[in-house]
Structure formats: C-alpha cells, structure tokens
Design a protein around this motif. Structure first.
Motif, PDB file in Angstrom:
ATOM      1  N   ARG A  61       0.818  -1.211   0.000  1.00 40.09           N
ATOM      2  CA  ARG A  61       0.000   0.000   0.000  1.00 40.09           C
ATOM      3  C   ARG A  61       0.853   1.263   0.000  1.00 40.09           C
ATOM      4  O   ARG A  61       0.365   2.356  -0.231  1.00 40.09           O
ATOM      5  N   HIS A  62       2.119   1.126   0.313  1.00 39.02           N
ATOM      6  CA  HIS A  62       3.059   2.251   0.305  1.00 39.02           C
ATOM      7  C   HIS A  62       4.436   1.632   0.114  1.00 39.02           C
ATOM      8  O   HIS A  62       4.729   0.591   0.706  1.00 39.02           O
ATOM      9  N   THR A 457       2.480   2.515   9.494  1.00 36.31           N
ATOM     10  CA  THR A 457       2.412   1.650   8.300  1.00 36.31           C
ATOM     11  C   THR A 457       1.202   0.727   8.329  1.00 36.31           C
ATOM     12  O   THR A 457       1.186  -0.300   7.662  1.00 36.31           O
ATOM     13  N   SER A 459      -1.529   0.707   7.005  1.00 34.06           N
ATOM     14  CA  SER A 459      -2.246   0.426   5.759  1.00 34.06           C
ATOM     15  C   SER A 459      -1.827  -0.926   5.173  1.00 34.06           C
ATOM     16  O   SER A 459      -2.542  -1.498   4.352  1.00 34.06           O
ATOM     17  N   GLU A 460      -0.689  -1.455   5.602  1.00 33.58           N
ATOM     18  CA  GLU A 460      -0.267  -2.769   5.099  1.00 33.58           C
ATOM     19  C   GLU A 460      -1.137  -3.909   5.637  1.00 33.58           C
ATOM     20  O   GLU A 460      -1.001  -5.048   5.187  1.00 33.58           O
ATOM     21  N   ALA A 462      -4.040  -4.083   4.831  1.00 31.72           N
ATOM     22  CA  ALA A 462      -4.751  -4.404   3.596  1.00 31.72           C
ATOM     23  C   ALA A 462      -3.959  -5.418   2.769  1.00 31.72           C
ATOM     24  O   ALA A 462      -4.528  -6.318   2.139  1.00 31.72           O
ATOM     25  N   PHE A 513     -10.545  -3.352   7.819  1.00 33.19           N
ATOM     26  CA  PHE A 513      -9.590  -3.817   6.811  1.00 33.19           C
ATOM     27  C   PHE A 513      -9.918  -5.230   6.333  1.00 33.19           C
ATOM     28  O   PHE A 513      -9.352  -5.700   5.364  1.00 33.19           O
TER      29      PHE A 513
END
Lengths: 571, 174
Positions: A61-62, A457, A459-460, A462, A513
C-alpha cells in the motif's frame, strides 16, 4: 540463493530480448520467488513481464512497506528480499526502508523504474535522482545506461547485497532501455566487480592470539551481535561459550543467537539491557565482540565502556574495527569461519569466582515489573512467550514495546527476533511481519507493536488481508509515544510535548480492513485475549490497553557508563 | 598530521559522487581531492590530502576501500613519494617591478603564460611546500586570482644504491 552469481546462469547471447525480459530472466536465475512493490509509469515494462511470471508479486500500500517486507523476508530466511517500484515518489518512498536495511546489514535488492534516458536530468514527470538520493543508505547503487547490461547489473546487485557485510543494493532502470530489444553478447550477464573483494577468512595468527587471550582471561564475556546470526555462527557461539565456560550477552540484533535458558546467558546488554549483563561487561577483563559494532546504545559513554577489558573484535567489516571503541585484538573475517578455527584452541576454565559474582548480580537484579489495576505490557509479552513456547517469529516497531519484547519474550533461536536496531524505524513491525510470513509460510509470526509505531504503516493490513496471511499483531496501546514520553518524564520535567496520541479504535479498524480485531483492557483478560488472537484464522490484531505511564528499566541514561543504570522504582 | 592517500577507482559514472558523498556523510575534512585518468582507460586515480588523527585517517582509508568501485587504497604517509601540485596564479605587476617577479618565476622554474598591462599569469608546478612558498613571495605584489589542481602523487621506485636525487618538498626540480 546461489552464492556464485555466474554459476547457473544460462547464456542468452543469441536471442533478442527487451531489457525487461533480460531483467526477468536474471531474477529467475537468481532464484527469486517473491517480490514486494508498487507499479507506476516508468516501471510498466518491468511489471508487464511479471504479469505471467512464476515470481509472486506482492502489491503493497506504500513503497516503504515494500522495503520493510523485503527486509523482514531477508532477516527471517537469510535470502535476499527483492523490491520493485516506479520512479520518483515510488523510489523516494523506499528511502526509510533502505536506510533501515543498510543500518542492520540486511540483503535487500531494490529495482526502481526511471524516466527515459534522454530525459534524465531534465526535471521530467516523476523524475528523481534516485542513485543520488539513496547513495548514503545503500551498500551500493547504480543507474543502468545500456539495456544489454541489465542482466549483469541484476547479478552484481545480488552478489554485492548478499556477500561480505550484507546490505541493500539499488538498481535504477530507465523505462526506454527496458522496452528496447537488444541482442547481448556472450557473457553479458557476468558480474564485473573488480574493486569488490569481500574478505572471508580471518588471519590464523590473530585467531590464535585471541584464543590465548580468552584462555588466560579470568572474567571473559562474549558480546554477540547480529553478525553472528547473519553468518550462521550461532551454534558455534554456543559451543565457544560452553567449551570455554564463558558468559554471553547479546545486542538487540543478536537476540536469539543464544538460547536465553542457558546458564551462560546474560541476555541483552546496553541502555535497556539487564543489570547483570551490563555489570559483567564493566567488570570483564576480556570482552570478545563477535559481529557487533559497539553502537552507542550498547556502550553508553564510550570512555567508560568496559574499562578493565582487553577487547577482541571479530568482524567481517574492517571499517568496524576501532571505529568507536579502540580494539586491542582485531580478527577481520566471517564470524563462522573465525569461530570454526578458534574453537579447537579454546580451553575450559572453571572461573568460579567470576560466575559467583554473575549469579549474585542475577539474584539481586533480575528483570522485573510491578502489578496494578492496569495491564502491564511486560506481562503481556511474558505470557505471549509462554503461550507460543518461545518459538514464534517476532517483529516489532520501535520504542518501549520493542525494548519490553527484547527483555521479556525469552529468545531461543536465531532469526526469531526481527527488529529495526540501528535506524530505529517506527512502523517496521507490520510490514516486516508480512515479509517474514512470506519467508516462513508455516510459522507463527507475531508483530509486537505500539500504538504509534503501528499507525505509521498500518495500511499494510490491507496487504496482509489481500494475501490472506495469518500475521498476528499484539498492539500495546498506552495512547502515547511511550519512549518519547518516558524521556520527557525523566529528563524534561514531565512536559509531554507532542507525545500524547489520540488513537482510533484499533479493533474496529482491523475489522474494517477485513482482518479480525480484538481488544482487552483488564489484567485478567490477558491470557484469554492472547489465546483468542493466536487461534484466530487469518490476520488479526489484539489491542491491549496497557498502563499508560509504565517505564522501561533498567535504563542507562544517555552519556553515562553501563554500570550507572537507573534500575527504576523496583530496584 | 597531513596524509596523502591515493586510490585506484573504476572509471564509471557516479564514482566521484560515491567518494565525495561518503566524505560528506562521515564528516571527514579533506584539503584537496583530484581525480584523473591513468594508463588504463577503465581506471582512474584519485588523490586526496586529509588532515586528522591516525584513527580518522584509518577510517577514511577503510571507508574508501569499502566502496564497490574502489580497487585499491594506499596511504603514502611513510613512503618516499613524488608529489605535484599545479598552480595558475595571476600576480599584479606594479610599475617597474615586472623584472623582479620574472626573476622569482625563474628561480622557482615557473613559466609566465600571459602578460597584461598590470597583471602577469604564472604557471608553477611542484610539491605543495614549493607552491606555498611562491604564493607567499607573491603576496607583496598583490595576487589577483589563483587556481590549484590539488596534489597528485606516486611512490618512487626503490633505489638499491643511495638516496634518490630529489626528496619531496626540498628542491624546485620539475
């Protein structure tokens, strides 16, 4: 991974291939099974060849997450982690992850798309001077200027990343060269690294001198760092300690090199090390550093460090020798190679007086913590250790929870603790856990995290859900940046400037999520909460609301000697 | 103490950036840094002058050696070497004093390479000490501008009998 990059590479001299196809073929020859990254315009030819590739591509995601995943993969498996991202922001987002891997000597190979060759230097869309930006945070980097050199540059990158003192290598690949058909000549894939000669074998004379010094020592201590785990020398360190009857302390990155149930184990040393490890180092007459680099968090004030000891330093990097602490007897070479030759020369000594003192320190100053109304974070980690039989693969963020994990999990084997030591990168835990889970699909991987680190972090999650990875997160939530708050309490008169966190509902967030979210806030819920987390299928987060103003002890205040510890209120 | 360190490096794009970046990142002070081609088109020679305690110089040497494109590093501190610096210096020529400046140039075996109404450009090579001595002698006339290449160096071939004809820094021989 094949240690000799030239050995198994099939020749492709007759065929015409695009730069991207050469790139893909080189990755397959290197044995790459999984890559982490994110696409973008300048990387599209590279993503096109991955579309029907046997290499598994993990979409993050990043891009920072991709670098940490590759890092976690490498630390868990010992094999290089591979990253592919696009130019400009894709590449600059890698910087923190590369710096993290660089500081802790982790073999990560990163490929970045770049704008067309003729646009380089022209301020083109999504252009950045990526080799310039990443030079200080990589072991090596290079910009491709010739499509027929792609395979060679890939092979060189893997070779440099995985040999000597490992580290990240970045290769910048302009998009036009990746689309260009070329017919490379014979041997085009062979590395040409005239100036790179990683040393492996230590000098026999130095090894003999070191063994003699150890045998003659009355109060020796082995000080073991991450280099021992990297070189696969943990078993030899155990043999050295047992054969010579020598106590062992480990750095944060060395945790797991020695089974902490061993009577010879002093556990971690340094700023938040055990009192007995720190006292032993300060009283030692012969300190044997193996694959460790005398970091300031380990030494405290260097002028007061191990004042009575002759210092022996075994390290593969000559530049590590006498960098911060003057070394009396350097042994430059691979730790495993050096210890293999040293072991037969080591003689057993009783050292009764020395072990009696160490036993006394251990009795007087064990690691401990109090009990109260709120959940103690140390208790959660201790219980996690028991419930997982001290056998889980643990990753962490950075801060108090990281130090408590180091102190209380109970380490048994190498490559079990995956944490950002040198750079101290908050947000490392979750992506590192994802990478580690790819490296060890059958193992239990638990990220012990803090509320602040996790949010950097998260968002990981996801990514973990998309890949159906069973990573578990134990989120110790004190609604603070705990370590910042601790320093502000102790050294800035409790002025909690910018360290208080207003947090989301983490359990609900995990649910949103598509993971499982759990939450506990009373000491009597800890056992059940952890059990539920560990038996949940798929990715899951257990938020544990902990005592907000708990501190990490012992603590060596910055600028003090290791024996000038603050043992806390329980001393 | 002043150390003269030379390194053979691969002649690849970006090598100088790697070297210069490493020095900047680690906070090493260097007096001069020269990179030029050698007899092998694939290899360049880098010569640098650094001042510092032995521990710092050792670190500089080791960190240089660690760079992937660096082939070989050598500290010339205890070696018999020939060192040369090339300077272009523009000296003011006050009325009636041009001849004494030309005399000075000849004593130092320099060369006058440009003459104007009020200035004279002089080319001079030699070890650093000689160059600095000449600069000091030129100061009273007024120095308009000055450019130096920085030092390059090479160790002498060991001579079996007796001392070599020139010790670095003691004569003006070219």
């Amino acid at each position: 991974m094949n240690p000799d990059p030239t050995a198994s590479i099939e020749s492709s001299s007759s065929a015409t291939l695009t730069g991207a196809q050469l790139f893909h073929r080189a990755l397959l020859n290197q044995g790459v099974e999984v890559m982490f990254g994110y696409p973008g315009g300048a990387a599209l030819p590279l993503f096109d060849v991955l579309h029907d590739s046997p290499i598994r591509f993990v979409l993050v995601r990043h891009e920072q997450g991709a670098a940490h995943m590759a890092d976690g993969y490498a630390r868990a498996s010992g094999r290089p982690g591979v990253v592919l991202v696009t130019s400009g922001p894709g590449a600059t987002n890698l910087v923190t992850g590369l710096a993290t891997a660089h500081f802790d000597s982790v073999p990560v190979v990163a490929f970045t798309g770049q704008v067309k060759s003729h646009l380089i230097g022209n301020d083109a869309f999504q252009e950045a001077d990526v080799t310039g930006i990443t030079r200080p945070v990589t072991k090596h980097n290079a910009l491709c200027r010739d499509a027929s050199a792609v395979a060679r540059m890939v092979n060189e990158a893997f070779f440099v990343a995985t040999t000597g003192r490992p580290g990240p290598v970045l290769v910048d690949l302009p998009v036009d060269l990746m689309n260009q058909p070329v017919t490379p000549g014979p041997g085009h894939e062979r590395p040409r690294l005239r100036g790179y000669k990683p040393r492996r074998h230590a000098h026999q004379g130095q090894i003999a001198k070191a063994a003699a010094a150890i045998n003659a020592a009355e109060r020796p201590v082995l000080y073991v760092g991450g280099g021992v785990i990297i070189s696969g020398a943990s078993e030899l360190v155990r043999q050295l300690a047992e054969r010579g009857n020598i106590p062992v302390t480990t750095t944060l990155l060395g945790l797991g090199a020695v089974d902490e149930t061993s009577p010879l184990a002093l556990r971690m040393l340094g700023m938040h090390g055990t009192a007995y490890a720190n006292y032993a180092v300060q009283e030692s007459d012969c300190l044997v550093a193996i694959g460790a680099r005398f970091d300031d968090r380990v030494t405290g004030d260097v002028t007061k460090f191990a004042p009575k000891a002759a210092i022996i330093h075994i390290d593969i990097d000559p530049a590590s020798i006498s960098k911060s602490v003057n070394v009396d007897l350097p042994v430059v070479g691979d730790a495993r190679d050096a210890l293999e030759h040293m072991l037969p020369l080591i003689e057993r000594r009783p050292r009764q007086a020395w072990f009696a003192r160490i036993e006394q320190w251990k009795r007087q100053h064990p690691l401990k913590y109090g009990h109260g109304e709120a959940i103690k974070p140390q208790a959660v980690i201790e219980q996690l250790g028991r419930l997982t039989d001290h056998d889980a693969l643990i990753t962490t963020g950075v801060g108090q929870h990281q130090m408590w994990a180091a102190q209380f999990y109970g380490w048994r084997r190498p490559r079990q603790m995956i944490t950002s030591g040198g750079l101290g990168t908050m947000g490392f835990g979750l992506p590192a856990a994802i990478g580690a889970q790819f490296a060890c699909p059958g193992r239990l991987v638990v990220d012990i995290d803090g509320d602040s680190s996790f949010q950097m972090t998260m968002s990981e999650l996801a990514t973990a859900v998309a890949c159906d990875l069973p990573v578990k997160v134990v989120l110790l939530n004190n609604n603070f940046q705990g370590m910042v708050r601790q320093w502000q309490q102790l050294f800035y008169d409790r002025r909690y400037s910018a360290s208080r966190m207003v947090n989301p509902n983490f359990a609900a967030l995990a649910d949103a999520f598509g993971a499982t979210g759990l939450r506990i806030d009373r000491p009597d819920q800890v056992g059940d909460g952890l059990n539920e987390l560990l038996t949940t299928e798929g990715p899951a987060v257990l938020e544990v609301l902990v005592d907000a103003e708990e501190n990490v002890y012992p603590m060596v205040p910055s600028g003090h000697g290791l024996d000038e510890m603050d043992l806390g209120s329980l001393a | 103490m002043k150390h003269l360190i030379s390194a053979l490096v691969e002649n690849e794009p970006g090598v100088l950036a790697h070297v210069a970046g490493m020095f900047a990142a680690r906070g090493y002070n260097i007096d001069s840094l020269v990179v030029g081609r050698t007899e092998d088109p694939a290899v360049s020679r880098l010569t640098l002058v650094a001042k510092g305690e032995d521990a710092i110089i050792q670190q500089i040497r080791k960190q240089l050696d660690k760079l992937v494109h660096v082939l070989k590093v050598r500290d010339h501190a205890d070696e018999d070497i020939v060192e040369r610096d090339l300077m272009l210096i523009s000296v003011q020529t006050p009325p009636g004093r041009r001849a004494e400046i030309v005399d000075l140039v000849e004593l130092f075996r320099g060369k006058v390479v440009d003459i104007g109404a009020r200035h004279m450009m002089i080319e001079l090579t030699g070890p650093e000490k000689k160059i600095e001595a000449f600069i000091n002698l030129c100061r009273p006339y007024g120095i308009s501008s000055l450019a130096r290449t920085g030092v390059i160096a090479m160790p002498r071939t060991p001579q079996p009998d007796g001392p070599t004809e020139e010790k670095s820094g003691t004569t003006n021989s070219d």
